[in-house]
Enzyme design. Sequence first.
Site, mmCIF file in Angstrom:
data_model
loop_
_atom_site.group_PDB
_atom_site.id
_atom_site.type_symbol
_atom_site.label_atom_id
_atom_site.label_comp_id
_atom_site.label_asym_id
_atom_site.label_seq_id
_atom_site.Cartn_x
_atom_site.Cartn_y
_atom_site.Cartn_z
ATOM 1 N N HIS A 95 -14.251 56.199 17.016
ATOM 2 C CA HIS A 95 -14.086 55.286 18.157
ATOM 3 C C HIS A 95 -14.178 53.850 17.628
ATOM 4 C CE1 HIS A 95 -14.926 53.051 21.789
ATOM 5 N NE2 HIS A 95 -14.362 54.044 22.446
ATOM 6 N N GLU A 167 -6.233 54.257 21.210
ATOM 7 C CA GLU A 167 -7.012 53.306 22.002
ATOM 8 C C GLU A 167 -6.849 51.905 21.410
ATOM 9 O OE1 GLU A 167 -10.319 55.400 24.382
ATOM 10 O OE2 GLU A 167 -11.157 54.802 22.467
HETATM 11 P P1 PGA Z 1 -12.702 51.965 28.729
HETATM 12 O O1 PGA Z 1 -13.193 52.666 27.384
HETATM 13 O O2 PGA Z 1 -12.027 53.039 29.557
HETATM 14 O O3 PGA Z 1 -13.951 51.452 29.352
HETATM 15 O O4 PGA Z 1 -11.755 50.889 28.338
HETATM 16 C C1 PGA Z 1 -12.363 53.555 26.687
HETATM 17 C C2 PGA Z 1 -13.050 53.929 25.424
HETATM 18 O O5 PGA Z 1 -13.659 53.044 24.795
HETATM 19 O O6 PGA Z 1 -13.013 55.103 25.004
#
Ligand code: PGA
Length: 258
Positions: A95, A167
Amino acid sequence: MKTYIVGNWKMNLTVGESSIYLQKLLKRIRPAKGIEVAVSPSLIAIQPLRMQLDKNNSKVKLVAQNFYHRDYGAFTGEVSVSQLRGLVNYAIVGHSERRYVFGETNKDLKQKVAAAIRNGITPILCIGETENEKNFGETADVLRDQLLGGLSEIDAEDVKKVVIAYEPVWAISSNKGARLAAPDEIAESIKLIRNELKETYGKETADETPVLYGGSVNPNNAGAYLTIPGVNGLLIGGSSLVSDHFIDIIELAKRLRA
Ligand code: PGA
């Protein structure tokens, strides 16, 4: 391919709050074919939630947010993925908060992906460019580096056992000035990821590897994100902390598959 709806609670909710949340989720959602619902609580809540789930049927899967790549040994303060066997189905790897707050590199992450596979737990490998990298036109290079770097320690035939989560760091809600990613921006990156998988591992692997999107997903934009070609689900941070919002997104995913 399943549709994955995964809630990443990050460092939020106490054990008690996590348990109440899960109770509500179990009461409100019905299992639906093709929809995989999973939540990622803090490590200390995993065991009690597992017990809570075992008493019910397991329509909700559990995800570890982090772990150490060695199976056991003198690593004070760490938890191994082999200790998580039987407790979680998935584990998040790489992440952006692990990469940028805790300095984890591809070298660490490829070992984590391999450790998860070795222990029969599905890694969810997160990749994504920062705002600067995007502005400098480096998105494709960053995605290739994080994707192939993270997968480099496992056998080619195991690649489709990994879930990839795209992401973009600039779209994650906790980041200052985060902005919503436009579906066509996401589509472009998803295409890059699938092409990279195809070139390196072949078409079958590219087609069968689930790729999720994550970054400021909420009940209002989830439909648009879920219908981007090549997106197999969502990794949801902030919005997953509100159980009603998370349930709305699950219901939406069900309707889109129906
Ligand atoms: P968010 O986080 O939906 O709050 O943007 C996504 C993540 O960090 O996995």
